[in-house]
Design a protein around this motif. Structure first.
Motif, short mmCIF file in Angstrom:
data_model
loop_
_atom_site.label_atom_id
_atom_site.label_comp_id
_atom_site.label_asym_id
_atom_site.label_seq_id
_atom_site.Cartn_x
_atom_site.Cartn_y
_atom_site.Cartn_z
N SER A 135 0.82 -1.21 0.00
CA SER A 135 0.00 0.00 0.00
C SER A 135 0.85 1.26 0.00
CB SER A 135 -0.92 -0.01 1.23
OG SER A 135 -1.67 1.18 1.30
N ALA A 136 2.00 1.20 0.74
CA ALA A 136 2.86 2.38 0.83
C ALA A 136 3.63 2.63 -0.45
CB ALA A 136 3.83 2.23 2.00
N LEU A 137 4.06 1.56 -1.11
CA LEU A 137 4.96 1.70 -2.25
C LEU A 137 4.24 1.74 -3.60
CD1 LEU A 137 7.93 -0.62 -1.23
CD2 LEU A 137 7.87 1.86 -1.24
N LYS A 138 2.99 1.27 -3.67
CA LYS A 138 2.29 1.22 -4.95
C LYS A 138 2.17 2.60 -5.61
CE LYS A 138 -2.20 0.65 -5.39
NZ LYS A 138 -3.58 0.08 -5.48
N PRO A 139 1.74 3.66 -4.91
CA PRO A 139 1.68 4.97 -5.58
C PRO A 139 3.05 5.43 -6.07
CG PRO A 139 0.47 4.99 -3.51
CD PRO A 139 1.24 3.73 -3.53
N PHE A 140 4.08 5.15 -5.27
CA PHE A 140 5.43 5.56 -5.67
C PHE A 140 5.85 4.86 -6.96
CE2 PHE A 140 10.03 4.90 -5.67
CZ PHE A 140 10.48 6.18 -5.52
N VAL A 141 5.60 3.55 -7.04
CA VAL A 141 5.99 2.78 -8.22
C VAL A 141 5.22 3.24 -9.45
CG1 VAL A 141 5.99 0.48 -9.25
CG2 VAL A 141 6.71 0.76 -6.89
N ILE A 142 3.90 3.43 -9.32
CA ILE A 142 3.07 3.83 -10.46
C ILE A 142 3.46 5.22 -10.96
CG2 ILE A 142 0.73 4.46 -11.18
CD1 ILE A 142 -0.30 2.24 -9.36
N ILE A 143 3.57 6.17 -10.05
CA ILE A 143 3.87 7.54 -10.47
C ILE A 143 5.29 7.65 -11.00
CG2 ILE A 143 4.15 9.91 -9.63
CD1 ILE A 143 1.82 9.40 -7.74
N SER A 144 6.24 6.99 -10.35
CA SER A 144 7.63 7.05 -10.82
C SER A 144 7.77 6.40 -12.19
CB SER A 144 8.56 6.37 -9.81
OG SER A 144 8.54 7.04 -8.58
N SER A 145 7.10 5.26 -12.40
CA SER A 145 7.17 4.59 -13.70
C SER A 145 6.56 5.46 -14.79
CB SER A 145 6.45 3.24 -13.64
OG SER A 145 7.03 2.39 -12.67
N SER A 146 5.43 6.08 -14.47
CA SER A 146 4.78 6.97 -15.45
C SER A 146 5.68 8.16 -15.76
CB SER A 146 3.44 7.47 -14.91
OG SER A 146 2.56 6.39 -14.65
N TYR A 147 6.30 8.70 -14.73
CA TYR A 147 7.20 9.85 -14.90
C TYR A 147 8.41 9.47 -15.74
CZ TYR A 147 10.09 13.87 -13.48
OH TYR A 147 10.87 15.00 -13.46
N LEU A 148 8.94 8.26 -15.54
CA LEU A 148 10.10 7.81 -16.31
C LEU A 148 9.73 7.60 -17.78
CD1 LEU A 148 11.73 5.33 -13.78
CD2 LEU A 148 12.47 7.65 -14.33
N LEU A 149 8.57 6.99 -18.03
CA LEU A 149 8.13 6.81 -19.41
C LEU A 149 7.90 8.16 -20.07
CD1 LEU A 149 5.66 3.81 -19.02
CD2 LEU A 149 7.81 3.80 -20.28
N PHE A 150 7.29 9.08 -19.33
CA PHE A 150 7.07 10.42 -19.87
C PHE A 150 8.40 11.10 -20.20
CE2 PHE A 150 6.80 14.98 -19.49
CZ PHE A 150 5.66 15.30 -20.20
N THR A 151 9.40 10.91 -19.33
CA THR A 151 10.70 11.55 -19.52
C THR A 151 11.34 11.14 -20.85
OG1 THR A 151 11.05 11.70 -17.14
CG2 THR A 151 13.00 11.82 -18.54
N ILE A 152 11.17 9.86 -21.22
CA ILE A 152 11.69 9.41 -22.52
C ILE A 152 11.05 10.21 -23.65
CG2 ILE A 152 11.86 7.47 -24.12
CD1 ILE A 152 11.87 5.60 -21.72
#
Length: 557
Positions: free
Chosen positions: A114-131
């Motif tokens: 529960s604690a890490l799921k938002p971090f993983v989703i948002i960070s992954s989305s941010y990384l894909l966006f960065t590309i």
């Protein structure tokens, strides 16, 4: 268990929390005390307790005790009763505590997920966006170059992209509080998709004015998208970090930061490589990356994440009344202007137009530069500043690295303007690339250290209850510097001098002036930690020592 403030007030001889200060190979341990408001604190020992070696203190605390560094104290507020971890009797091993007392494995894993799921989703989305963010800049720039646009016209195409960043950063604090991270992230990804979709409509039979207006509008959407998406990427770590998990998530965030910069560099290379094959193929691949991130953001995030009451937040609160932050923001404007005065438009144009490199090689060159810059920025506290005993940094650290950075534009400006290597286009490619590479790699390394120091200082100088708006104001200055740098560099490269070599050289001379101005402004910051070290026992400038009722207090510069 973690000691309570009450237990400390009652005179507990061994409160359980002790801080170890290291200096010149000698360690001094001090017990925790209670300050006003129930804050548990460790007061820095006097210099005399360390012996003859004089230098900044390096702090080590026992397992799990995450403390906040100020000029004079290390402190933390006591945890809630159900969050108190068990302290280790040995120095920190860098591990986290795992399950709480009485917590089942199932409940522990559920809490972790529960604690890490938002971090993983948002960070992954941010990384894909960065590309896609890095790739679309190369696609637009190289496609425009192929169609005969000059550097100033391309700079205009990017102008509203940067201006959108200024406005979005300025409003970021209020937007995040009112909408929540899920809404801002989805809005950012959707706008990026719309901006990429618009670029499909760029027609070959348009005149230059029509194309500039249309592409500038598309890039505006991409600029807003970038900062809406970045808002989530920069704030989610704070929102989802449990008090007892700072150690592990700090390491994870450091990795994500370096990885993000590497992916932006990869995006530059990807965009240049794909546009060499097909303009429409390149845009299609970027749209696919955004569509890959959207579903996870839609179904995996709570709408309330990051949402707070916006009551009492005024538009005037966006503009900082913090004098130190105002000076730092102004210095940041000139610092990032010094980079974009040659990087965003003149460098790729010069590599294509004068050195004679192919589009994919130009993309690879810029990609490597960004990756080097990003990785050095991520690791500079451990690999550069810590060995020099410049952690935590202060205004003098920022000023020192800005001055060192001036050597790079001097080197490049001199060679471009006076060396015969650059007299004839595309003749001595090897020598040209060697000179440019040496100067720009040095700039990347030094600039990355300076940027990481600034990133620390903005948090240090920000007021606790206005952190979001303070940081938004600061990064608004960052975007404004990029905007001015991009526009001015496009004009100078195109119109200064008899050849583009002189135009490119003028960009570096102006970059030099910008760095000098940034240094002077930084020196006006009122920072109590005025000292700066250049090694374990060597001071470039002695740190300030203040007296209080208890005697001498160490300034940990």
């Amino acid at each position: 268990m973690y000691p309570s403030a009450g237990a400390l007030r009652e005179g507990c001889d061994n409160p359980g929390l002790r801080c170890r200060f290291s200096l010149g190979g000698k360690n001094v341990e001090v017990p925790a005390e209670v300050e006003g408001g129930g804050i548990i604190a460790c007061k820095a020992p006097k210099k005399s307790e360390f012996g003859e070696c004089d230098g900044p203190a390096v702090v080590e605390v026992y397992d799990g005790d995450v403390l906040v560094l100020t000029d004079e104290y290390l402190f933390r507020k006591p945890l809630l009763a159900d969050e108190k971890p068990t302290l280790s009797s040995s120095p920190s091993s860098g591990r986290d505590f795992g399950a709480r007392k009485g917590e089942s494995t199932r409940d522990y894993l559920k809490r972790e997920y529960s604690a890490l799921k938002p971090f993983v989703i948002i960070s992954s989305s941010y990384l894909l966006f960065t590309i896609t963010d890095g790739a679309v800049r190369m696609i637009v720039l190289l496609h425009a170059y192929t169609k005969g646009f000059d550097s100033f016209q391309v700079a205009i195409m990017f102008s509203l992209y940067e201006l959108a960043g200024v406005v979005t950063n300025l409003l970021a604090g209020i937007m995040g509080a009112r909408w929540g991270i899920k809404s801002t992230l989805i809005s950012g990804l959707t706008m990026q998709l719309a901006g990429l979709g618009m670029l499909f409509g760029w027609q070959d039979d348009w005149n230059q004015a029509q194309a500039i207006i249309y592409v500038t509008a598309a890039q505006t959407l991409c600029g807003i998208a970038k900062d809406l998406t970045k808002l989530g990427g920069k704030t989610v770590t704070k929102l989802v970090t449990p008090d007892e998990k700072h150690g592990r998530l700090f390491k994870l965030v450091s990795f994500i930061t370096g990885f993000k910069n590497s992916l932006k560099g990869a995006g530059y290379f990807l965009g240049a490589a794909l546009v060499s094959i097909s303009y429409y193929l390149a845009l299609g691949v970027l749209c696919g990356l955004i569509l890959l991130a959207l579903p996870w953001a839609l179904i995996g995030l709570s709408a309330d994440l990051g949402k707070t009451s916006s009551k009492g937040i005024k538009f005037s609160d966006i503009f900082s009344k913090n004098q130190r932050l105002n000076y730092l923001s102004l210095a940041r404007f000139f610092l990032f202007g010094s980079r974009d005065l040659w990087f965003e438009v003149p460098l790729p144009f010069f590599l294509r137009q004068w050195v004679g490199l192919s589009r994919s090689v130009v993309g690879a060159f810029l990609a490597v530069w960004i990756i080097v810059y990003g990785q050095v920025q991520s690791w500079s506290p451990q690999l550069i500043l810590k060995p020099l005993h410049q952690t935590p940094p202060n205004k003098m650290t920022a000023a020192l690295w800005a001055i060192i950075n001036t050597s790079c534009p001097i080197f490049l400006g001199f060679f471009l303007q006076f060396s015969p290597i650059f007299d004839t286009a595309a003749v001595d490619k090897g020598a040209m690339l060697a000179v440019i590479s040496v100067g720009l790699v040095a700039f990347a390394i030094i600039f990355a250290v300076n940027s990481s120091v600034h990133s620390y200082l903005v948090v240090r100088y920000s007021e606790g209850n206005k952190l979001a708006t303070n940081v938004g104001f600061y990064y608004m200055s960052n975007a404004a510097g990029r905007l001015v740098g991009t526009l001015v560099s496009g004009a100078m490269y195109t119109y200064v001098g008899s050849t583009v070599v002189y135009g490119f050289a003028s960009c570096f001379w102006l970059s030099l002036a910008s760095l000098v101005i940034a240094t002077v402004i930084t020196l006006f910051i009122k920072d109590d930690s005025k000292g700066i070290s250049c090694g374990p026992c060597l001071h470039c400038l002695d740190p300030a020592v203040e007296e209080d009722a208890g005697g001498e207090v160490v300034e940990m510069a």
